[in-house]
Write a protein that holds these residues in place. Structure first.
Motif, PDB file in Angstrom:
ATOM      1  N   LEU A  28       0.837  -1.193   0.000  1.00 31.80           N
ATOM      2  CA  LEU A  28       0.000   0.000   0.000  1.00 31.80           C
ATOM      3  C   LEU A  28       0.873   1.245   0.000  1.00 31.80           C
ATOM      4  CD1 LEU A  28      -2.483  -1.097   2.818  1.00 31.80           C
ATOM      5  CD2 LEU A  28      -2.948  -1.135   0.359  1.00 31.80           C
ATOM      6  N   ASN A  29       0.430   2.284  -0.710  1.00 29.23           N
ATOM      7  CA  ASN A  29       1.049   3.608  -0.639  1.00 29.23           C
ATOM      8  C   ASN A  29       2.546   3.557  -0.933  1.00 29.23           C
ATOM      9  OD1 ASN A  29      -1.486   4.708   0.294  1.00 29.23           O
ATOM     10  ND2 ASN A  29      -1.014   3.828   2.285  1.00 29.23           N
ATOM     11  N   LEU A  30       2.905   2.886  -2.018  1.00 33.48           N
ATOM     12  CA  LEU A  30       4.313   2.745  -2.380  1.00 33.48           C
ATOM     13  C   LEU A  30       4.844   4.043  -2.970  1.00 33.48           C
ATOM     14  CD1 LEU A  30       6.898   1.051  -2.836  1.00 33.48           C
ATOM     15  CD2 LEU A  30       5.914   0.351  -5.043  1.00 33.48           C
ATOM     16  N   ASN A  31       5.870   4.597  -2.341  1.00 37.09           N
ATOM     17  CA  ASN A  31       6.574   5.793  -2.813  1.00 37.09           C
ATOM     18  C   ASN A  31       8.012   5.421  -3.109  1.00 37.09           C
ATOM     19  OD1 ASN A  31       4.251   7.443  -2.243  1.00 37.09           O
ATOM     20  ND2 ASN A  31       4.846   7.389  -0.097  1.00 37.09           N
ATOM     21  N   GLU A  32       8.549   5.944  -4.208  1.00 31.41           N
ATOM     22  CA  GLU A  32       9.905   5.585  -4.622  1.00 31.41           C
ATOM     23  C   GLU A  32      10.672   6.828  -5.061  1.00 31.41           C
ATOM     24  OE1 GLU A  32       9.590   1.482  -6.866  1.00 31.41           O
ATOM     25  OE2 GLU A  32       8.033   2.851  -7.597  1.00 31.41           O
ATOM     26  N   ALA A  33      11.991   6.771  -4.877  1.00 26.90           N
ATOM     27  CA  ALA A  33      12.814   7.910  -5.284  1.00 26.90           C
ATOM     28  C   ALA A  33      14.252   7.465  -5.545  1.00 26.90           C
ATOM     29  CB  ALA A  33      12.800   8.995  -4.214  1.00 26.90           C
ATOM     30  N   ILE A  34      14.934   8.232  -6.369  1.00 29.05           N
ATOM     31  CA  ILE A  34      16.385   8.129  -6.521  1.00 29.05           C
ATOM     32  C   ILE A  34      16.977   9.356  -5.841  1.00 29.05           C
ATOM     33  CG2 ILE A  34      18.326   8.061  -8.110  1.00 29.05           C
ATOM     34  CD1 ILE A  34      16.708   5.520  -8.173  1.00 29.05           C
TER      35      ILE A  34
END
Length: 539
Positions: A161-167
């Motif tokens: 749930l509510n997957l946030n991703e970043a580099i």
């Protein structure tokens, strides 16, 4: 465990996709234990000659851009306790998951007979003490940076749930400097992944006032930072002089005295032989939590392992778990322990680049509870014509009869009001107060209703008993659902050359959410890095 900074992480089960590319642009792999066939999490997969890499997920899955195969490179695969392995890209097949097996690399501890000329083998306490003392020697004290993949999400019943991703690129002023005060981050790219379900109720902040979202027997302190900086606080090696999380506390002075230490089987990390020091603790030896100075109560247990180089005494890896047995017996197997009692888990790993140790990954994983009510009061209005209160519920109510317990008790200014009758309807309950007392309420200047009949003021209280819906849910009974929270960062490239920090306007705002109104800077080499987005199906 009151007012504690708990947390930690366990790497979850994933295979990845890029924010700019699909799986057709990647070679997929999964690393398994050769003897057991089980997935190996947190395996370091490096592209030889590129100073780039990725960390396997909890299901052993990983992926690397297919362009490296075209360039003729190979992979170097290593993990604590396993023999290092090199795999040529020519051995990997596109459009299928390539299975790679690793052999274990344990040493059996040998029984030692001590003579007058032989030294006694070092005790776990002495090994760990020396490793902590040598942190300034083994880790970089000059500024450095590294680029990697960050993600945070919640999980329930194997659903993300509510997957946030970043580099991100991290600019660290060096060990010995205050991490929170001096370390900065720059966002290269981020996404709120809409391929996975989103639940705003689950994603909201912890709330210990209303208790709508809590960590039972623990608290997570932010120190004013956002999700990423909350994660960094839990790197007890980087912050060995500062307060991190309960029982480890300030590693430099508290770790050894707060735990019973044992020496376990030695293992390999690549070609380097490691001491493995086991740690066990409980709240019986602690009087406060270090923040609020409140006494810890409950049956809280901790356990962990630290992997220490036998040549340099550098700490390569730390795994730490805390369990809560306050309301439950200690389980008889590891599965029960992990699923039902875990408060938090933290996994920290550093890797050697030249003479120094640099961050490899950091994972923080904790259990939390969301307050739910399946059968509840939606609103209460006043039917002035019939001089009755109308209690509307989300489901049709059923009034169960108990001779000694009324279904509804009404109080006004803490004084009980007599009721003539209580009856239920399809979507609510009618409450008829005693006529004289009802007139007193209506004439009271503190009591007011709006034009739609809604009651205002805090002087009126309704209490309910033996009222259920057709599914036997009890009216206004609070039920908590358990979820897991994950915050993780995986290094893909370490930069040890002299660095300069970017201008302030290009840096992440520490006290703002990582995915809200943050500056984004995309460098020319952005395509070198990729996001390990999880697959929805488990292995």
């Amino acid at each position: 465990m009151n007012n504690k900074s708990f947390l930690i992480v366990l790497l979850c089960l994933f295979i990845s996709i890029s924010y700019s590319q699909d799986d057709g642009d990647f070679l997929l792999g999964r690393v398994l234990d050769q003897e057991t066939g089980k997935p190996i999490p947190f395996v370091t997969i490096k592209v030889v000659g590129k100073n780039l890499g990725v960390i396997s997920n909890a299901d052993g899955g990983f992926k690397v851009p297919i362009r490296f195969q075209i360039e003729g490179e190979k992979l170097e695969i290593s993990c604590m306790g396993y023999e290092k392995k090199e795999v040529p890209f020519s051995n990997l097949t596109k459009n299928e998951v390539n299975i790679i097996y690793l052999k274990t690399g344990f040493f059996e501890l040998q029984e030692t007979t001590v003579t007058a000329k032989q030294k006694r083998p070092p005790s776990p306490r002495r090994i760990l003490k020396r490793a902590i003392e040598k942190i300034p020697e083994n880790y970089p004290t000059e500024a450095f940076s590294y680029v990697g993949y960050y993600r945070d999400y919640q999980e329930k019943d194997d659903e993300y749930l509510n997957l946030n991703e970043a580099i991100l690129e991290i600019f660290d002023s060096g060990f010995g400097k205050n991490d929170y005060a001096t370390t900065q981050a720059q966002i290269y790219n981020y996404t709120q992944n809409l391929e996975f379900a989103r639940d705003s109720n689950v994603a909201k902040p912890y709330d210990y006032l209303t208790k709508n979202k809590i960590i039972n027997n623990a608290k997570l302190f932010s120190f004013g930072g956002n999700e990423f900086y909350i994660l960094r606080i839990h790197d007890a090696i980087r912050n060995y002089k500062a307060k991190t999380f309960s029982y480890v506390d300030v590693m430099e002075k508290d770790l050894i005295r707060n735990h019973r230490l044992t020496r376990k089987k030695d293992v390999f990390q690549g070609d380097e032989k490691m001491f493995v020091i086991g740690m066990e603790g409980s709240n019986s030896s602690f009087t406060n939590d270090g923040y609020s100075k409140q006494k810890v109560s409950g049956n809280i247990r901790s356990e962990g392992e630290i992997y220490i180089s036998q040549s340099s005494y550098a700490m390569h890896k730390m795994v730490y778990k805390v369990f809560d047995y306050t309301k439950k017996r200690k389980p008889t197997n590891d599965i029960q322990q992990t699923e039902s009692n875990l408060l938090f888990e933290i996994v920290i790993e550093y890797e050697r680049y030249g003479e120094k140790m640099y961050p490899n990954y950091l994972s923080l994983h904790n259990l939390f509870s969301i307050r739910r009510e399946d059968f509840y009061v939606e609103q209460i209005t006043l039917d002035l014509e019939r001089k009755r209160f109308v209690i509307n519920t989300n489901n049709p109510p059923i009034l169960l009869l108990e001779w000694d317990q009324p279904n509804v008790v009404l109080r006004y200014k803490n004084k009980r009001v007599g009721l003539i009758d209580v009856e239920n309807t399809y979507n609510g309950i009618f409450v008829y107060p005693n006529k004289k007392q009802m007139d007193e309420i209506l004439q009271d200047p503190d009591f007011s209703i709006n034009q739609d009949g809604y009651i205002s003021g805090d002087f009126l209280q309704f209490e309910y008993a033996n009222i259920v819906d057709s599914n036997q849910n009890v009216l206004n009974k609070i039920v908590y659902e358990d979820y897991f929270q994950y915050r993780e960062f995986f290094t893909q490239k370490v930069i040890t050359d002299p660095i300069s920090f970017p201008a302030n306007e290009l840096l992440m705002k520490k006290n703002s959410p990582i995915f809200k109104n943050q500056p984004i800077t995309q460098p020319d080499n952005l395509n070198e890095f990729w996001m390990n987005t999880p697959l929805k199906e488990r292995f």
